[in-house]
Design a protein around this motif. Structure first.
Motif, PDB file in Angstrom:
ATOM      1  N   VAL A   1      23.668   2.259  10.539  1.00 34.74           N
ATOM      2  CA  VAL A   1      24.087   2.848   9.265  1.00 34.74           C
ATOM      3  C   VAL A   1      23.848   1.852   8.139  1.00 34.74           C
ATOM      4  O   VAL A   1      24.223   0.677   8.230  1.00 34.74           O
ATOM      5  N   THR A   2      23.203   2.305   7.075  1.00 31.97           N
ATOM      6  CA  THR A   2      22.885   1.439   5.950  1.00 31.97           C
ATOM      7  C   THR A   2      22.911   2.252   4.661  1.00 31.97           C
ATOM      8  O   THR A   2      23.021   3.475   4.692  1.00 31.97           O
ATOM      9  N   THR A   3      22.793   1.586   3.534  1.00 31.11           N
ATOM     10  CA  THR A   3      22.738   2.264   2.245  1.00 31.11           C
ATOM     11  C   THR A   3      21.279   2.521   1.883  1.00 31.11           C
ATOM     12  O   THR A   3      20.483   1.574   1.814  1.00 31.11           O
TER      13      THR A   3
ATOM     14  N   THR B   1       0.796  -1.230   0.000  1.00 36.97           N
ATOM     15  CA  THR B   1       0.000   0.000   0.000  1.00 36.97           C
ATOM     16  C   THR B   1       0.829   1.281   0.000  1.00 36.97           C
ATOM     17  O   THR B   1       0.303   2.354  -0.304  1.00 36.97           O
ATOM     18  N   VAL B   2       2.126   1.200   0.353  1.00 36.26           N
ATOM     19  CA  VAL B   2       2.996   2.381   0.353  1.00 36.26           C
ATOM     20  C   VAL B   2       4.389   1.963  -0.122  1.00 36.26           C
ATOM     21  O   VAL B   2       4.699   0.779  -0.196  1.00 36.26           O
ATOM     22  N   ASP B   3       5.212   2.940  -0.440  1.00 35.00           N
ATOM     23  CA  ASP B   3       6.611   2.688  -0.783  1.00 35.00           C
ATOM     24  C   ASP B   3       7.509   3.211   0.328  1.00 35.00           C
ATOM     25  O   ASP B   3       7.130   4.108   1.090  1.00 35.00           O
ATOM     26  N   PHE B   4       8.720   2.648   0.411  1.00 37.81           N
ATOM     27  CA  PHE B   4       9.674   3.021   1.452  1.00 37.81           C
ATOM     28  C   PHE B   4      11.028   3.382   0.851  1.00 37.81           C
ATOM     29  O   PHE B   4      11.498   2.717  -0.074  1.00 37.81           O
ATOM     30  N   VAL B   5      11.650   4.411   1.404  1.00 41.57           N
ATOM     31  CA  VAL B   5      13.066   4.663   1.161  1.00 41.57           C
ATOM     32  C   VAL B   5      13.766   4.295   2.461  1.00 41.57           C
ATOM     33  O   VAL B   5      13.700   5.022   3.450  1.00 41.57           O
ATOM     34  N   ASP B   6      14.392   3.128   2.495  1.00 39.42           N
ATOM     35  CA  ASP B   6      15.016   2.629   3.719  1.00 39.42           C
ATOM     36  C   ASP B   6      16.238   3.466   4.086  1.00 39.42           C
ATOM     37  O   ASP B   6      17.038   3.822   3.221  1.00 39.42           O
ATOM     38  N   TYR B   7      16.382   3.759   5.389  1.00 43.29           N
ATOM     39  CA  TYR B   7      17.469   4.640   5.818  1.00 43.29           C
ATOM     40  C   TYR B   7      18.093   4.258   7.160  1.00 43.29           C
ATOM     41  O   TYR B   7      19.071   4.888   7.593  1.00 43.29           O
TER      42      TYR B   7
ATOM     43  N   LEU C   1      17.786  -9.555  17.372  1.00 42.89           N
ATOM     44  CA  LEU C   1      16.885 -10.171  16.410  1.00 42.89           C
ATOM     45  C   LEU C   1      17.277  -9.700  15.005  1.00 42.89           C
ATOM     46  O   LEU C   1      18.104  -8.804  14.843  1.00 42.89           O
ATOM     47  N   LYS C   2      16.665 -10.280  13.992  1.00 43.14           N
ATOM     48  CA  LYS C   2      16.973  -9.914  12.614  1.00 43.14           C
ATOM     49  C   LYS C   2      16.753  -8.427  12.386  1.00 43.14           C
ATOM     50  O   LYS C   2      15.745  -7.857  12.789  1.00 43.14           O
ATOM     51  N   SER C   3      17.725  -7.787  11.732  1.00 40.67           N
ATOM     52  CA  SER C   3      17.624  -6.356  11.456  1.00 40.67           C
ATOM     53  C   SER C   3      16.477  -6.079  10.494  1.00 40.67           C
ATOM     54  O   SER C   3      16.292  -6.781   9.497  1.00 40.67           O
ATOM     55  N   THR C   4      15.680  -5.067  10.808  1.00 39.31           N
ATOM     56  CA  THR C   4      14.572  -4.638   9.963  1.00 39.31           C
ATOM     57  C   THR C   4      14.730  -3.150   9.673  1.00 39.31           C
ATOM     58  O   THR C   4      14.849  -2.353  10.603  1.00 39.31           O
ATOM     59  N   PRO C   5      14.750  -2.749   8.411  1.00 36.97           N
ATOM     60  CA  PRO C   5      14.992  -1.331   8.121  1.00 36.97           C
ATOM     61  C   PRO C   5      13.799  -0.435   8.423  1.00 36.97           C
ATOM     62  O   PRO C   5      12.651  -0.801   8.166  1.00 36.97           O
TER      63      PRO C   5
END
Length: 292
Positions: A282-284, A126-132, A236-240
């Motif tokens: 920190v991520t791309t 339903t939406v888009d994400f720019v992961d940061y 736990l598993k990383s979630t952006p």
């Protein structure tokens, strides 16, 4: 404490967050130059010169109300101010309850949402994400009980408090299947709550043995009340976390992604996160990075 001295309107916390706005000028708190032209942004935003940002300020240290000034502060506030400077627009924070955020960007009440909201495959419908931001869920307990949790099986049969509104709730269920109930051991006794603060209260009052919350929250609590809590076991598993954009609005998502990459390139992005003790996050920046 993040510097948003240009935010003048005082907002006071109430049980159910009232909707309000705070205007943050793109020139406030830094000198990072704009790298975007009007053509990068949707016409309505370019013409108004203002980016409306949905935010629920109840998630320290990402966004919260400063106790002294009652201004909205936090890591996301710093990042969105820097984003506004890159885009060459003013930033207007629209204060909302967490439950309103997704609908608000879908209906156009705000242009984007930046409020510690996880990018999930389900939400991408339903939406888009720019992961940061690479968030990590962490097990934690009272410091006096930390020695009881040294291996995954130590959680089995214990009462675990976690907000049912977060992705950690589902992650803990998967953890139980892998290490406890699904491995022939006593199942984790899940104690779902309405918020992270409610989960902490269950821990403090002895109704829970252990709890789960984001590493960013725990770092903040450690500063506020040193020695009270302690992280245990592995993350736990990383979630952006992602900046939320209306589904299919490639003009907006493209402009946000370009600006975020520019903040990475000039060092502003890393400086903000590491300054808050969040090197792990920190991520791309990427569009819709979660695939399952």
């Amino acid at each position: 404490m993040p510097d948003i001295s240009c935010a003048r309107r005082a907002l006071r916390p109430v049980p159910a967050l009232a909707v309000g706005t705070v205007l943050l000028t793109s020139a406030c708190g830094g000198t990072s130059a704009s790298t975007s032209s009007d053509s990068d942004l949707p016409a309505a935003v370019a013409q108004s010169g203002t980016l409306r940002v949905g935010m629920s300020p109840d998630f320290p240290p990402m966004e919260y109300l400063d106790e002294k000034t009652q201004s909205i502060v936090g890591v996301d506030v710093k990042l969105v101010n820097a984003l506004g400077r890159k885009l060459g627009v003013k930033v207007k924070i629209v204060q909302q309850s967490f439950d309103q955020l997704l609908n608000s960007v879908q209906t156009g009440r705000v242009d984007i949402v930046m409020s510690g909201l996880s990018d999930t495959a389900e939400r991408q419908k339903t939406v888009d994400f720019v992961d940061y931001f690479a968030s990590e869920g962490r097990f934690y307990t009272l410091q006096s009980d930390a020695g009881k949790f040294t291996k995954p099986a130590d959680v089995c049969g214990k009462t675990l408090a976690v907000s049912k509104k977060t992705d950690y709730y589902e992650q803990v269920q998967k953890y139980d299947k892998q290490h406890c109930a699904g491995a022939g051991k006593s199942a984790v006794k899940l104690l779902p709550t309405d918020s992270g603060s409610a989960a902490r209260l269950q821990l403090e009052q002895g109704r829970a043995d252990v709890a789960v919350q984001g590493a960013e929250n725990l770092a903040y609590f450690e500063k506020q009340d040193a020695g009270k809590y302690e992280s245990v076991l592995g993350p736990l598993k990383s979630t952006p976390f992602g900046i939320v954009v209306k589904k299919g609005d490639s003009k907006m998502s493209g402009a946000i992604l370009k600006a975020m990459k520019a903040l990475v390139k000039d060092g502003t992005y890393k400086k903000i996160l590491t300054g808050g003790g969040m090197d792990y996050a920190v991520t791309t920046p990427v569009l819709n990075g979660t695939k399952d």
